[in-house]
Design a protein around this motif. Structure first.
Motif, PDB file in Angstrom:
ATOM      1  N   LEU A   1      36.814 112.398  48.546  1.00 12.00           N
ATOM      2  CA  LEU A   1      35.818 111.333  48.633  1.00 12.00           C
ATOM      3  C   LEU A   1      36.056 110.349  47.491  1.00 12.00           C
ATOM      4  N   ILE A   2      36.115 109.068  47.822  1.00 12.84           N
ATOM      5  CA  ILE A   2      36.324 108.024  46.823  1.00 12.84           C
ATOM      6  C   ILE A   2      35.159 107.044  46.919  1.00 12.84           C
ATOM      7  N   GLY A   3      34.420 106.891  45.838  1.00 13.42           N
ATOM      8  CA  GLY A   3      33.301 105.958  45.803  1.00 13.42           C
ATOM      9  C   GLY A   3      32.063 106.446  46.515  1.00 13.42           C
ATOM     10  N   THR A   4      32.011 107.723  46.861  1.00  9.49           N
ATOM     11  CA  THR A   4      30.867 108.266  47.585  1.00  9.49           C
ATOM     12  C   THR A   4      30.799 109.764  47.380  1.00  9.49           C
ATOM     13  N   THR A   5      29.639 110.339  47.617  1.00 10.88           N
ATOM     14  CA  THR A   5      29.481 111.792  47.613  1.00 10.88           C
ATOM     15  C   THR A   5      29.187 112.306  49.014  1.00 10.88           C
ATOM     16  N   THR A   6      29.250 111.415  50.006  1.00 13.27           N
ATOM     17  CA  THR A   6      28.968 111.789  51.384  1.00 13.27           C
ATOM     18  C   THR A   6      30.234 111.680  52.218  1.00 13.27           C
TER      19      THR A   6
ATOM     20  N   SER B   1      30.306  99.074  48.216  1.00 10.17           N
ATOM     21  CA  SER B   1      29.394  98.085  48.766  1.00 10.17           C
ATOM     22  C   SER B   1      30.172  96.831  49.148  1.00 10.17           C
ATOM     23  N   GLY B   2      29.696  96.119  50.157  1.00 10.06           N
ATOM     24  CA  GLY B   2      30.367  94.912  50.594  1.00 10.06           C
ATOM     25  C   GLY B   2      31.628  95.222  51.365  1.00 10.06           C
ATOM     26  N   ASN B   3      32.531  94.251  51.449  1.00  9.24           N
ATOM     27  CA  ASN B   3      33.786  94.444  52.172  1.00  9.24           C
ATOM     28  C   ASN B   3      34.669  95.452  51.454  1.00  9.24           C
TER      29      ASN B   3
END
Length: 211
Positions: A49-54, A68-70
């Motif tokens: 996971l990169i940039g998230t824990t989900t 977030s965003g593009n």
């Protein structure tokens, strides 16, 4: 030690390249969940996971990237080589690239393959070639989508006995093929047409927007 605390261990090479540079464990008694080998290869035994824990959904959760965003993923090579995505079901032979998507920077074309054979190509000018056996398309046929009298869509190859296009609608629908130019008007975009009306089982032909 003992316990169930996650740890990261830096290991020293034994002179024979037999140790990993870094190893991670969920606890001291578990097998490593990730490691970086002495040749720089990285291995993760769980989802990444990169940039998230989900994690992503279902069968698409092995790699999840979020921001977030593009956002996006970039594959970069030199201007005369390929960028590739391979679909594999084995670790050797052609099954390691049974399906693939390739961008050829030398010709600026996008290629799609099934059963390790190219089936569809989008040329740099936007023309599309679809073939049951793309590898057998003769050079003169391929020039149909790149030469002076180029075709916007080429279906078939020298390795196919029959080829066809199916337009399927409901029992009362109409199948249409239009011939137009880019002058902008509605009538010019449909100056020529072939229509088959299924409710009346009739074929109509149009020139200059008139039947």
């Amino acid at each position: 030690g003992s316990g169930a605390e996650p740890i990261i261990r830096a290991r020293r090479l034994d002179g024979n390249g037999g140790y990993n540079l870094f190893e991670g464990y969920s606890d001291v008694n578990a097998a490593s969940t990730f490691y970086v080998s002495n040749n720089g290869d990285g291995y993760f035994n769980q989802n990444l996971l990169i940039g998230t824990t989900t994690a992503g959904t279902g069968s698409g959760d092995d790699l999840t990237i979020s921001r977030s965003g593009n956002m996006g993923l970039t594959l970069r090579s030199t201007n005369s080589n390929y960028c590739n995505i391979y679909f594999s079901d084995a670790t050797s032979g052609t099954a390691t690239y049974e399906g693939y998507i390739s961008y050829n920077h030398a010709t600026d074309s996008l290629e799609f393959a099934t059963v390790h054979t190219e089936r569809l190509r989008i040329a740099s000018n936007g023309a599309v070639a679809i073939s049951g056996n793309r590898a057998q398309v003769a050079p003169t046929e391929y020039n149909d989508i790149t030469g002076t009298n180029q075709a916007g869509l080429l279906i078939g190859s020298s390795g196919i006995t029959d080829a066809g296009i199916v337009l399927r609608t409901g029992a009362s629908g109409t199948g249409r093929i239009y011939f137009g130019d880019n002058s902008g008007s509605e009538s010019a975009r449909k100056a020529g047409a072939i229509e088959y009306g299924h409710s009346s089982n009739s074929m109509r032909f149009y020139t200059d927007s008139t039947e």
